[in-house]
Each structure stands twice: as C-alpha cells, then as structure tokens.
Design an enzyme around this catalytic site. Structure first.
Site, PDB file in Angstrom:
ATOM      1  N   ASP A 215     -39.852 -33.079  17.722  1.00  0.00           N
ATOM      2  CA  ASP A 215     -40.908 -32.380  18.468  1.00  0.00           C
ATOM      3  C   ASP A 215     -42.315 -32.804  18.079  1.00  0.00           C
ATOM      4  O   ASP A 215     -43.210 -32.840  18.899  1.00  0.00           O
ATOM      5  CB  ASP A 215     -40.772 -30.856  18.303  1.00  0.00           C
ATOM      6  CG  ASP A 215     -41.104 -30.412  16.881  1.00  0.00           C
ATOM      7  OD1 ASP A 215     -40.503 -30.951  15.931  1.00  0.00           O
ATOM      8  OD2 ASP A 215     -41.973 -29.533  16.716  1.00  0.00           O
TER       9      ASP A 215
ATOM     10  N   ASP B 252     -42.397 -33.768  12.318  1.00  0.00           N
ATOM     11  CA  ASP B 252     -41.227 -33.497  11.475  1.00  0.00           C
ATOM     12  C   ASP B 252     -39.993 -34.161  12.081  1.00  0.00           C
ATOM     13  O   ASP B 252     -40.090 -34.919  13.030  1.00  0.00           O
ATOM     14  CB  ASP B 252     -41.027 -31.982  11.328  1.00  0.00           C
ATOM     15  CG  ASP B 252     -40.989 -31.286  12.688  1.00  0.00           C
ATOM     16  OD1 ASP B 252     -40.492 -31.906  13.655  1.00  0.00           O
ATOM     17  OD2 ASP B 252     -41.443 -30.135  12.796  1.00  0.00           O
TER      18      ASP B 252
ATOM     19  N   TYR C 175     -40.897 -21.859  16.558  1.00  0.00           N
ATOM     20  CA  TYR C 175     -41.044 -21.725  18.017  1.00  0.00           C
ATOM     21  C   TYR C 175     -40.519 -20.373  18.467  1.00  0.00           C
ATOM     22  O   TYR C 175     -39.522 -20.281  19.168  1.00  0.00           O
ATOM     23  CB  TYR C 175     -40.336 -22.887  18.730  1.00  0.00           C
ATOM     24  CG  TYR C 175     -41.042 -24.204  18.508  1.00  0.00           C
ATOM     25  CD1 TYR C 175     -42.228 -24.498  19.179  1.00  0.00           C
ATOM     26  CD2 TYR C 175     -40.557 -25.135  17.589  1.00  0.00           C
ATOM     27  CE1 TYR C 175     -42.901 -25.695  18.961  1.00  0.00           C
ATOM     28  CE2 TYR C 175     -41.225 -26.335  17.365  1.00  0.00           C
ATOM     29  CZ  TYR C 175     -42.395 -26.602  18.056  1.00  0.00           C
ATOM     30  OH  TYR C 175     -43.071 -27.791  17.837  1.00  0.00           O
TER      31      TYR C 175
ATOM     32  N   GLU D 248     -51.600 -33.046  13.324  1.00  0.00           N
ATOM     33  CA  GLU D 248     -50.206 -33.227  13.737  1.00  0.00           C
ATOM     34  C   GLU D 248     -50.135 -33.361  15.259  1.00  0.00           C
ATOM     35  O   GLU D 248     -50.727 -32.573  15.988  1.00  0.00           O
ATOM     36  CB  GLU D 248     -49.342 -32.039  13.287  1.00  0.00           C
ATOM     37  CG  GLU D 248     -47.864 -32.277  13.569  1.00  0.00           C
ATOM     38  CD  GLU D 248     -46.938 -31.254  12.918  1.00  0.00           C
ATOM     39  OE1 GLU D 248     -45.736 -31.542  12.798  1.00  0.00           O
ATOM     40  OE2 GLU D 248     -47.416 -30.162  12.531  1.00  0.00           O
TER      41      GLU D 248
END
Length: 546
Positions: free
Chosen positions: A72, A75, A224, A469
């Site tokens: 995603d 990571d 999430y 990120e």
C-alpha cells in the site's frame, strides 16, 4: 533599465512557473510508481528494474494462493481496503480519460496497473462469500526495515466470511471489480465478464452479511480503520455495478436506499479510501444528467445537491469550506494529506466535464459557478503538487529538480537486491538504511508523498513518515487528472461512454455474467460507529468530522 533588469531576474527565477508543467511526463511517472509497489513474481516487461520478486509464499499457510497485488505504501503489507480503492480510482481514471491516456502512449501501462490489482482480487475471492482482506500485519512489519525481497515478517492471511463479515471491504472490492470490468470490456471481454461475475457475488455478500471489516480483521484497525462504516461502500458498489452492467436492480438499490444509507444526507468535505459518499454522489449526479434516474429523479437530485455541496466547499464557495494552506493546497490532516488533495481534485475534474457536457453550471451558495472554474481548481492543486508552491518543491518523486530524496519507503531506501543481494535483517535495516541521511539509492519515480503541513512546511527526512511516505491511493486519482490536463480542452463529452482503445484485442466470447439475487436479505447493522442520518449535514466522531 531597472525595470528591464527586474524582468530578466523574474524570467531567471520563475522559469518553472512561466513554462507550465509537463503533465504527460507526470502521467508517465505516476503510473510507473505502481510497478515499484508490485508484490509477487514480477513480469518480463517490468520497468522498475531495482525491484525483484517478493511475497512468493503469501496465502500458502491458509491453503490459498495470494501471491501478487500491491504493497500500500512504504511498508510491505497488503491491505485490501486501500488496494481496492486504488484499483477503483485507476479504473475510473481510464473510463473517463482513456482516450487521452492512449494519445500519450500510457493507456496500456495504466491497464496493466489495474490488472495487477484485479488478478490478485480474483485469487483473494476463492468462494462467493469469502474474501481475503490482508496479508501480513502492520505491527510486525513496522518493527522491521527490510526490502520486500528479504521479508522475514509474519505473512498471515486474514479473511472475511458470513460469520466474520466486512461489508465495506467486500463492497469496495466489488466496486473495483465492476469498474475494472468496464476498462477491459473491449480488449478482453472474457476477463471483463469474469470481473463482473466476482463483483456481483461480492456485492451480494457485502449486502447480505453486514458488518465492519475491521471488526473481523482487527489487525487492520490501527492502520485502515473503517470510521465511516459500510453504508457508503454499499452505495458506491451499487453505483459501479449499475455503470458496469446497466442492471436496474442496482439503480433501484441507489433509489431505495439513498436516503436511509446517508447518500443524500451527508454533505462531505473529504473523499478517500474510507469515506466514499462524495464519490457516490458524483456518480449518481452523472446518472441523473444522463437521464437515467427514472422514478428516482427526486432522490437522485438530493444526491446531486450533496455532490455540489462537496464541489462548492472545494472552491471555497460553499456553506462550509475545505481548509487550505496559505499556498492554496487543500488541507485535511497532518498525516498523508495528499491523498485528499488528489481524490478531491479528481472529483472536481470529472464533475466539471459532466456539467460542461450537459450545458449546466454548478450551484453554490455564492451563486452559479461555470464548469471551467472547477477544472481550474483541480489544475491549481496538481500544479501545487508539481512544484508551484511556496517551497518550490515537487511532491512527485523524480519530477522537476527539487523533490523528496529521503522517502519513507523500505524498498527505495535500501540498496537494490540486484545490486547487493546480501540479506538485510529486520533491525539491521533500521540501523544501516533507515537512519542514513543520504538520498535513497533507488529512485521511486512518480510517487506522491504525504506532502506539506497546514502552513506549507515540509521536511525531507526518512523518519518523517507523515510527510515523506507515499501511497498507491495518492497516485490513483491523479492518473485521470493528468491525462485530462495533458489532453487539453478539445472534444470532451464525458456523459457519452468513451470507447477505450483495445491494445491487444482477444477474440473470446464472454460468458454471460450471472444476474445477482433480486432480493438479498438485508441484515441490520450492528456496528457501533454508524450513526442514523436524517437531516444532519455534519457530526464529529473519533476525531473526524462527518
């Protein structure tokens, strides 16, 4: 003479602003980013060559093949909900602006990016009422700083089923499969049919066995969490299934449930992987403008009013406007704010084309707004991302001269497996690579990072994950906007279906897609986060305003 010197200085200092942006190049790079996020066996035509195969045993312990899909963000976890939203938004970008992508030579790459996701979803949906929604878990993964090729973290697979439901996850995956089925309708009809069949089953599963996915897959809660519940995903899936199939069952679903499920009640100021209401409202407004509402016209008009509430708030012309930074960027939250910028800008872009095509204007509390103003707003957000901002920083890695060099991303921050295959340990990666102050050894071309704070400030530091990120769902909505901006201003009639050119036609007859059950048994929601919505436009819960 002084005036002449001043003009020369301006020309030297502002070349980027005066020259404008190369949206075609930005589109190429933004699609390339998805290749860096691939999990599984990489194909022979892989262009991001510093990556190698990874996650080759995913699903094995559960007796299912879950190799493939996307990581995603920075990571190495595969999270189903944001991955499905990413695929839905990439597909929507192609459906609206496939012609423009083809003109730029990028349509094939964009379709490959969608298929990488849908091939995985087909594997993750082995039975009608079973869907695997996560591989790996954030807790063990975040303890390690390793290349995906070296992963030693727990790769457990997590699923939803009738006794552990997840209507939001199943609904979003149904939406992704339905939207993608439109993308492949002409070039690969058999595959398109297969996707639609999965979408029918997933919608039925989501609607019949109701519950929030993060109650069933609790390891997702920290990363999430589904704050908005699942009603938005059920409406979103129904809208995409209607668009993909033309089956009136789904149009009826929107008409019958629009009020009770909040589709006509929520005036939103955000759109993203969790909250889909503004997206549903935009699609339903399109159906209304296409003359497809039938007996549901009054309900669909209420959907459209809320779609326009969102658009007006983006423009700063509504009753409650979206916050912006001093430099003009939409600002929603400190952590990865850019996801909301690209998603909102995409909705503004398509809605500007919808209203232009139907010769209408946007109705805001400050008066009527022409379609061109919505597109101009979206362009201003994209230009900010590409460098027109107080810091003159491009927030797309690899675009322009001044972009983030220390991206919070395991694979790009560690020397490529192909350059040095020596094993990088879990904690050793932190000691050697994470803490390094130098530029990343691998260029994460096209990645949209989290972006600046509320005051346009940004620190290019690897440990500043809130800002450095990247994420797949930051890039996905951008594909459509960049294609639209690169394509210029000619020949838009987005209410007419755009035939996506077929790069490789396959002469296979599609299997007839099975019809869904016409009367699924709705199970009452038992989630504590849901709120009964009637006339309210906003409420605040768990730190978020809805």
């Amino acid at each position: 003479m002084e005036k002449l010197l001043l003009l020369l200085l301006l020309c030297i200092c502002l070349p980027h602003t005066l020259a404008g942006h190369d949206y075609g190049q930005a589109l190429t790079k933004s699609i390339l980013f998805f290749e860096a996020q691939r999990s599984g066996y990489l194909p022979h035509n892989q262009r991001v060559t510093w990556r190698a195969n990874s996650g080759l045993n995913d699903g094995k312990a559960s007796g299912v093949d879950l190799v493939g899909g996307y990581y995603d963000a920075g990571d190495n976890v595969k999270f189903g909900l944001p991955m499905a939203f990413t695929v839905t938004m990439m597909s929507w970008s192609i459906i609206e602006y496939g012609k423009q992508m083809a003109a730029n030579g990028e349509l094939g790459h964009a379709m490959d990016a969608v298929k990488w996701g849908t091939d995985y979803f087909i594997k993750a949906h082995p039975q009608p009422n079973v869907l695997y929604g996560e591989v790996g878990d954030g807790n063990t993964d975040h303890y390690c700083w390793q290349r995906p090729e070296d992963m030693t973290t727990d790769r457990r697979a997590y699923k939803i089923d009738p006794s552990n439901p997840g209507s939001d996850l199943a609904g979003e995956t149904a939406a992704a499969m339905a939207a993608a089925s439109i993308v492949f309708r002409h070039s690969n009809p058999a595959y398109s049919s297969e996707l639609l069949r999965h979408a029918y089953q997933l919608f039925d599963f989501a609607d019949k066995y109701r519950g929030k996915y993060d109650s069933s897959i609790s390891v997702a809660q920290k990363y999430y969490r589904s704050v908005s519940g699942y009603n938005d995903e059920l409406l979103w899936a129904a809208a995409w299934l209607y668009q993909a199939s033309g089956n009136h069952y789904y149009l009826d679903y929107l008409g019958r449930n629009g009020d009770s499920m909040g589709g006509t009640g929520w005036g939103m100021t955000e759109f993203g992987w969790d909250v889909k209401y503004a997206g549903v409202q935009t699609l339903v407004a399109k159906f209304l403008m296409q003359g497809k509402a039938g007996p549901y016209a009054p309900v669909f008009e209420r959907f459209q009013q809320k779609a326009e509430y969102f658009m007006c708030s983006c423009l700063g012309k509504g009753s409650r406007n979206i916050q912006k930074t001093p430099g003009g960027l939409i600002f929603r939250q400190r952590w990865n704010n850019m996801q909301f910028v690209t998603s909102a800008s995409f909705l503004a872009t398509v809605y500007s084309d919808y209203i232009a095509s139907s010769a209408k204007s946007l109705k805001c509390s400050s008066g009527n707004v022409p379609a061109a103003e919505l597109l101009s707003f979206a362009k201003s957000q994209v230009d900010y991302i590409l460098g027109d901002n107080p810091r003159a920083t491009s927030y797309m890695v690899g675009y322009g001269n001044n972009y983030p060099r220390q991206v919070h991303h395991r694979a790009s921050s560690i020397v490529s497996f192909k350059v040095n295959p020596s094993f990088v340990t879990c904690r050793g990666g932190y000691a050697t690579w994470f803490s390094r102050k130098g530029s990343d050894p691998n260029l994460l071309d096209g990645a949209i990072v989290g972006g600046p704070d509320a005051y346009d400030n940004f620190a290019d530091e690897r440990d500043n994950y809130e800002q450095t990120e990247p994420a797949t769902y930051n890039n996905a909505p951008l594909l459509g906007i960049l294609a639209r901006l690169h394509g210029g201003h000619g020949g838009y009639n987005q209410l007419l279906p755009v035939a996506v050119p077929a790069p490789t036609p396959i002469a296979t007859e599609p299997n007839p897609a099975p019809k869904p059950k016409t009367n699924p048994n709705p199970v009452p929601s038992s989630t504590p986060v849901e709120v009964e919505k009637k006339m309210t436009t906003t409420c605040t819960g768990t730190g978020n305003e809805y």
